[in-house]
Design an enzyme around this catalytic site. Structure first.
Site, mmCIF file in Angstrom:
data_model
loop_
_atom_site.group_PDB
_atom_site.id
_atom_site.type_symbol
_atom_site.label_atom_id
_atom_site.label_comp_id
_atom_site.label_asym_id
_atom_site.label_seq_id
_atom_site.Cartn_x
_atom_site.Cartn_y
_atom_site.Cartn_z
ATOM 1 C CG HIS A 136 -0.135 1.388 -6.514
ATOM 2 N ND1 HIS A 136 1.445 1.875 -5.516
ATOM 3 C CD2 HIS A 136 -0.019 0.510 -7.388
ATOM 4 C CE1 HIS A 136 1.615 0.586 -5.931
ATOM 5 N NE2 HIS A 136 1.022 -0.044 -7.177
ATOM 6 C CB SER A 156 2.246 -2.827 -7.508
ATOM 7 O OG SER A 156 3.745 -1.383 -7.780
ATOM 8 C CG ASP A 205 2.339 3.701 -3.169
ATOM 9 O OD1 ASP A 205 1.146 3.837 -4.117
ATOM 10 O OD2 ASP A 205 2.337 2.254 -3.112
#
Length: 273
Positions: A88, A232, A46
């Site tokens: 994220h 996600s 990520d």
């Protein structure tokens, strides 16, 4: 939240059919009871992971992959600590930690500060995780590039046959993306489940599983949190569940793991009709 991410529709509006599953008695107890994910190595490919975030509680290691046109393959591998450039990856790692508190989490940074990345880095990040013997790899990212179809397919097969489970979020926008389209991976879209361990199986793939991913309270950069929706954030819920299963049953193959995940789904029925 009125607008759902792409591929989520199959898990909403009463459309989900009951599916026949493995005839395991008390399947959720068999799969999860007593497990903390101890001994299971999980890679988060990520934007990086902030191991100091309270919801992450530390990481076991990692590597950053960075563009370098002068290096072989056009990128360099930088082992060791690195920051989360967005938040994220931290969000995904914290979800995994909340479900499998004793799993070993590794950060594999392949995305930049704009949540964009080069296909070569995604491929190399997955390959690094497979080479390092990761049990599960969380991929809350994907590529639309047709040029990457074959290279990513090859490394996904290497993972599958080598005993590493790839859990891949489908893209939030319509259209095929990779590696989520491959049958060798566990593909995930968002659904409004009844809790973080809620799971649904779609009998009409390509996206096979729906998990908690709508209006989710997630960790973010700077030690904070946000409420977010997206495929996600559904994927790491499945990654966490897979880590729990492997914590109890460490010899299961990716093929077997996918069957167990289907069996614990809310719409699974072990009784033949």
């Amino acid at each position: 939240m009125n607008v759902l991410p792409a591929w989520s529709a199959a898990f909403h509006g009463g459309q989900l059919a009951t599916v026949l599953s493995l005839p395991l008695p008390d399947v959720r107890d068999w799969a999860f009871a007593g497990s903390t994910g101890a001994g299971v190595k999980v890679a988060v490919v990520d934007s990086g992971v902030d191991g100091g975030h309270a919801r992450v509680g530390g990481i076991s290691g990692g590597v950053a992959l960075e563009v370098d046109t002068s290096a072989p393959g056009g990128f360099r591998v930088v082992p060791g600590p690195h920051e989360d450039l967005v938040g994220h990856g931290t969000a995904c790692a914290a979800i995994i930690r909340s479900l499998a508190p004793e799993a070993e989490i590794y950060s594999v940074r392949v995305l930049g500060a704009n949540l964009k990345g080069h296909g070569a880095l995604l491929h190399a990040g997955i390959a690094w995780a497979v080479d390092q013997g990761m049990s599960v790899v969380n991929l809350s990212l994907s590529s639309k590039s047709e040029k990457l179809f074959a290279p990513l397919h090859e490394v996904a097969d290497e993972a599958y046959f080598g005993g590493t489970l790839l859990v891949s979020a489908a893209n939030n926008q319509p259209g095929p993306t990779y590696p989520s389209q491959y049958s060798s991976v566990v593909s995930v879209a968002a659904r409004r489940g009844s809790g973080p361990m809620s799971l649904a199986y779609n009998p009409r793939p390509p996206v096979e599983f729906g998990a908690h991913g709508i209006d989710v309270d997630v960790a973010w950069s700077g030690g904070g949190s946000i409420v977010a929706t997206g495929n996600s954030f559904a994927a790491p819920h499945v990654t966490g569940m897979a880590a729990l299963v492997l914590g109890k049953h460490p010899t299961l193959t990716p093929f077997q793991l996918k069957s167990v995940l289907q069996a614990v789904s809310d719409n699974a029925d072990p009784s033949p009709t």
